[in-house]
Scaffold this motif. Structure first.
Motif, PDB file in Angstrom:
ATOM      1  N   SER A 174     -14.429   6.648  -6.087  1.00 43.34           N
ATOM      2  CA  SER A 174     -14.364   6.666  -7.800  1.00 43.34           C
ATOM      3  C   SER A 174     -14.231   7.613  -8.407  1.00 43.34           C
ATOM      4  CB  SER A 174     -16.341   6.256  -7.935  1.00 43.34           C
ATOM      5  OG  SER A 174     -16.619   4.920  -7.537  1.00 43.34           O
ATOM      6  N   ALA A 175     -14.154   8.864  -7.683  1.00 42.06           N
ATOM      7  CA  ALA A 175     -13.444   9.854  -7.893  1.00 42.06           C
ATOM      8  C   ALA A 175     -12.557  10.255  -8.064  1.00 42.06           C
ATOM      9  CB  ALA A 175     -14.256  11.730  -7.387  1.00 42.06           C
ATOM     10  N   PHE A 176     -11.788   9.155  -6.666  1.00 40.81           N
ATOM     11  CA  PHE A 176     -10.271   9.248  -6.701  1.00 40.81           C
ATOM     12  C   PHE A 176     -10.071   8.658  -8.131  1.00 40.81           C
ATOM     13  CE2 PHE A 176      -6.194   7.358  -5.302  1.00 40.81           C
ATOM     14  CZ  PHE A 176      -5.892   8.809  -4.920  1.00 40.81           C
ATOM     15  N   TYR A 177     -10.024   7.144  -8.106  1.00 35.04           N
ATOM     16  CA  TYR A 177      -9.068   6.078  -9.561  1.00 35.04           C
ATOM     17  C   TYR A 177      -9.819   6.902 -10.391  1.00 35.04           C
ATOM     18  CZ  TYR A 177     -13.388   3.924 -10.021  1.00 35.04           C
ATOM     19  OH  TYR A 177     -15.067   3.125 -10.283  1.00 35.04           O
ATOM     20  N   THR A 178     -10.470   7.946 -11.006  1.00 32.61           N
ATOM     21  CA  THR A 178     -11.075   7.991 -11.998  1.00 32.61           C
ATOM     22  C   THR A 178      -9.719   9.556 -12.288  1.00 32.61           C
ATOM     23  OG1 THR A 178     -13.546   7.725 -11.750  1.00 32.61           O
ATOM     24  CG2 THR A 178     -12.485   9.166 -13.911  1.00 32.61           C
ATOM     25  N   MET A 179      -9.800  10.328 -11.448  1.00 36.84           N
ATOM     26  CA  MET A 179      -8.773  10.901 -11.496  1.00 36.84           C
ATOM     27  C   MET A 179      -7.473  10.984 -11.486  1.00 36.84           C
ATOM     28  SD  MET A 179      -8.004  14.021  -8.464  1.00 36.84           S
ATOM     29  CE  MET A 179      -6.726  13.062  -7.878  1.00 36.84           C
ATOM     30  N   VAL A 180      -7.424   9.970 -10.800  1.00 35.37           N
ATOM     31  CA  VAL A 180      -5.960   9.852 -11.286  1.00 35.37           C
ATOM     32  C   VAL A 180      -5.202   9.124 -13.036  1.00 35.37           C
ATOM     33  CG1 VAL A 180      -4.346   7.572 -10.351  1.00 35.37           C
ATOM     34  CG2 VAL A 180      -5.313   9.161  -8.929  1.00 35.37           C
ATOM     35  N   VAL A 181      -6.293   8.286 -12.972  1.00 32.24           N
ATOM     36  CA  VAL A 181      -6.060   7.443 -13.980  1.00 32.24           C
ATOM     37  C   VAL A 181      -6.388   8.781 -15.310  1.00 32.24           C
ATOM     38  CG1 VAL A 181      -8.289   6.511 -16.089  1.00 32.24           C
ATOM     39  CG2 VAL A 181      -7.223   4.842 -13.665  1.00 32.24           C
ATOM     40  N   SER A 182      -7.617   9.306 -15.296  1.00 30.95           N
ATOM     41  CA  SER A 182      -7.637  11.174 -16.455  1.00 30.95           C
ATOM     42  C   SER A 182      -5.933  11.552 -16.211  1.00 30.95           C
ATOM     43  CB  SER A 182      -8.137  11.694 -16.023  1.00 30.95           C
ATOM     44  OG  SER A 182      -9.713  11.274 -16.248  1.00 30.95           O
ATOM     45  N   MET A 183      -5.217  11.549 -15.319  1.00 30.06           N
ATOM     46  CA  MET A 183      -3.510  12.482 -14.497  1.00 30.06           C
ATOM     47  C   MET A 183      -2.620  11.799 -16.087  1.00 30.06           C
ATOM     48  SD  MET A 183      -3.453  14.436 -11.304  1.00 30.06           S
ATOM     49  CE  MET A 183      -3.782  12.886 -11.065  1.00 30.06           C
ATOM     50  N   ILE A 184      -2.739   9.823 -15.419  1.00 24.88           N
ATOM     51  CA  ILE A 184      -2.399   9.234 -16.563  1.00 24.88           C
ATOM     52  C   ILE A 184      -2.235   9.824 -17.970  1.00 24.88           C
ATOM     53  CG2 ILE A 184      -1.316   6.989 -16.480  1.00 24.88           C
ATOM     54  CD1 ILE A 184      -2.387   6.762 -13.576  1.00 24.88           C
ATOM     55  N   TRP A 185      -2.889   9.095 -18.781  1.00 22.83           N
ATOM     56  CA  TRP A 185      -3.627   9.764 -19.710  1.00 22.83           C
ATOM     57  C   TRP A 185      -3.534  10.611 -20.690  1.00 22.83           C
ATOM     58  CZ3 TRP A 185      -8.276   5.842 -20.098  1.00 22.83           C
ATOM     59  CH2 TRP A 185      -8.728   4.549 -20.963  1.00 22.83           C
ATOM     60  N   LEU A 186      -3.643  11.761 -19.615  1.00 21.99           N
ATOM     61  CA  LEU A 186      -3.242  12.984 -20.376  1.00 21.99           C
ATOM     62  C   LEU A 186      -1.595  13.961 -20.045  1.00 21.99           C
ATOM     63  CD1 LEU A 186      -6.456  14.899 -18.610  1.00 21.99           C
ATOM     64  CD2 LEU A 186      -6.230  15.195 -20.573  1.00 21.99           C
ATOM     65  N   ASN A 187      -1.288  12.689 -19.878  1.00 22.37           N
ATOM     66  CA  ASN A 187       0.574  12.725 -19.696  1.00 22.37           C
ATOM     67  C   ASN A 187       0.699  11.432 -20.303  1.00 22.37           C
ATOM     68  OD1 ASN A 187       2.061  15.077 -17.620  1.00 22.37           O
ATOM     69  ND2 ASN A 187       0.190  14.313 -16.672  1.00 22.37           N
ATOM     70  N   GLY A 188       0.884  11.299 -21.236  1.00 21.74           N
ATOM     71  CA  GLY A 188       1.128  10.403 -22.504  1.00 21.74           C
ATOM     72  C   GLY A 188       0.480   8.806 -22.533  1.00 21.74           C
ATOM     73  N   GLY A 189      -0.426   8.588 -20.948  1.00 20.03           N
ATOM     74  CA  GLY A 189      -0.929   6.994 -20.620  1.00 20.03           C
ATOM     75  C   GLY A 189       0.786   6.858 -19.347  1.00 20.03           C
ATOM     76  N   GLU A 190       1.805   7.454 -19.374  1.00 16.04           N
ATOM     77  CA  GLU A 190       2.536   7.010 -17.875  1.00 16.04           C
ATOM     78  C   GLU A 190       2.646   8.597 -17.491  1.00 16.04           C
ATOM     79  OE1 GLU A 190       7.635   6.320 -18.574  1.00 16.04           O
ATOM     80  OE2 GLU A 190       6.324   5.805 -20.024  1.00 16.04           O
ATOM     81  N   LEU A 191       3.072   8.010 -16.314  1.00 17.12           N
ATOM     82  CA  LEU A 191       3.423   9.106 -15.101  1.00 17.12           C
ATOM     83  C   LEU A 191       4.206   8.899 -14.052  1.00 17.12           C
ATOM     84  CD1 LEU A 191       1.741  12.395 -14.460  1.00 17.12           C
ATOM     85  CD2 LEU A 191       0.095  10.808 -13.351  1.00 17.12           C
ATOM     86  N   SER A 192       5.074   9.728 -13.862  1.00 12.72           N
ATOM     87  CA  SER A 192       5.983   9.284 -12.672  1.00 12.72           C
ATOM     88  C   SER A 192       5.645   9.578 -11.723  1.00 12.72           C
ATOM     89  CB  SER A 192       7.105  10.094 -13.031  1.00 12.72           C
ATOM     90  OG  SER A 192       7.006  11.663 -12.783  1.00 12.72           O
ATOM     91  N   GLU A 193       6.191   9.382 -11.062  1.00 13.46           N
ATOM     92  CA  GLU A 193       5.419   8.854  -8.988  1.00 13.46           C
ATOM     93  C   GLU A 193       5.875   9.949  -8.623  1.00 13.46           C
ATOM     94  OE1 GLU A 193       4.728   7.435  -5.416  1.00 13.46           O
ATOM     95  OE2 GLU A 193       4.490   7.001  -7.214  1.00 13.46           O
TER      96      GLU A 193
END
Length: 308
Positions: A174-193
């Protein structure tokens, strides 16, 4: 009148009487059927009671199906409800759905909430949508269970992780997918590989996540709808490498939301009461002109808040 005519008249009258009797007999049968239909109408208490009991049983079946899907983080789709719950009673979807919602809210403290429609991300998808004359979808037809408990009952001490496969593994995931989603959202909704791998490397989670490989965990959160992996390949005849980007999935928008991202960031930074910090956080999330809130509210895609 000649005798021959007098002899034929009774025969003709008899024939006429038989032909006239048949329509009257049919009318009598149809009237009896209509009276029977009226007796079996919805106004009959016995019929109404039996129908209500059947609907309640079907609503309970829908509740069980929803809970089983949510346990495995599988989207509860309308087609699945019709196939596994309603069967031949597909037209009663709305009525059974509302009954199940009442049972979920009053007994389980949850409700079914529809996931947002998947957005068009690439330029090609947007062009195809503009060319198509089809009406845009108003709903995705997929649902997840969401808590309706008051905010004071949503603390970590009350809502503990599932014990399957283990509480520690569930909390880590749960902590992992919440962290990944947060990083994507904090980067404008799109995060490169490339950026995602750099972030995971800093967290020492680029290869392994607890007892499983990070690659396996990423595939799982993609399959469950937390993230969307977009692969852009060069056109045929052109050289170049494919580009991979990660986007926020529909399940993350409903389950985590911008409010969950704000809570995670504040928890990591120790709940700082700093105006400059709030300004940076609003800018990263694209809600520059809106106040940040913690708990009890959730942000939609436009930055507006929706009560949970």
């Amino acid at each position: 009148m000649p005798p021959s005519q007098r002899r034929r008249r009774p025969v003709d009258d008899e024939g006429d009487s038989e032909e006239d009797a048949r329509p009257r007999q049919r009318q009598h049968i149809e009237a009896s059927d209509a009276e029977q239909d009226e007796d079996m109408s919805d106004d009959d208490p016995e019929v109404t009671g039996a129908s209500s009991t059947a609907d309640n049983q079907m609503a309970k079946k829908l509740v069980r199906y929803a809970i089983s899907c949510e346990y495995s983080r599988t989207a509860i789709r309308r087609d699945g409800i019709k196939e596994r719950v309603l069967g031949k009673q597909g037209r009663s979807f709305r009525r059974i759905f509302e009954l199940a919602q009442t049972q979920l809210r009053t007994v389980w403290g949850m409700e079914l909430r529809e996931l947002p429609v998947r957005e068009k991300m690439t330029l090609h998808e947007k062009r195809q949508a503009m060319k198509s004359n089809a009406q845009p979808k108003t709903g995705s037809g997929a649902y997840i269970l969401s808590s309706t408990l008051p905010e004071e009952y949503r603390s970590a001490s009350i809502l503990k992780p599932s014990k399957v496969p283990s509480a520690e593994q569930e909390a880590t995931y749960s902590a992992f997918y919440t962290m990944v989603v947060s990083m994507i959202w904090l980067n404008g909704g799109e995060l490169s590989e490339q950026k995602l791998q750099r972030y995971l490397m800093r967290l020492n989670a680029d290869r392994m996540l607890a007892s499983e490989r990070t690659e396996v965990a990423m595939k799982r959160i993609e399959r469950q709808g937390y993230v969307i992996k977009k692969v852009d390949r060069p056109p045929v005849g052109y050289e170049g490498d494919q580009t991979i980007t990660w986007h926020v999935g529909p399940r993350a928008k409903e389950e985590i939301g911008l409010d969950g991202v704000i809570g995670l960031v504040r928890e990591v930074y120790g709940h700082p009461e700093d105006e400059a910090f709030d300004k940076k956080l609003r800018s990263s999330l694209g809600i520059k002109n809106r106040p940040l809130t913690e708990g009890g509210e959730d942000y939609n895609d436009a930055g507006m808040t929706n009560g949970v």
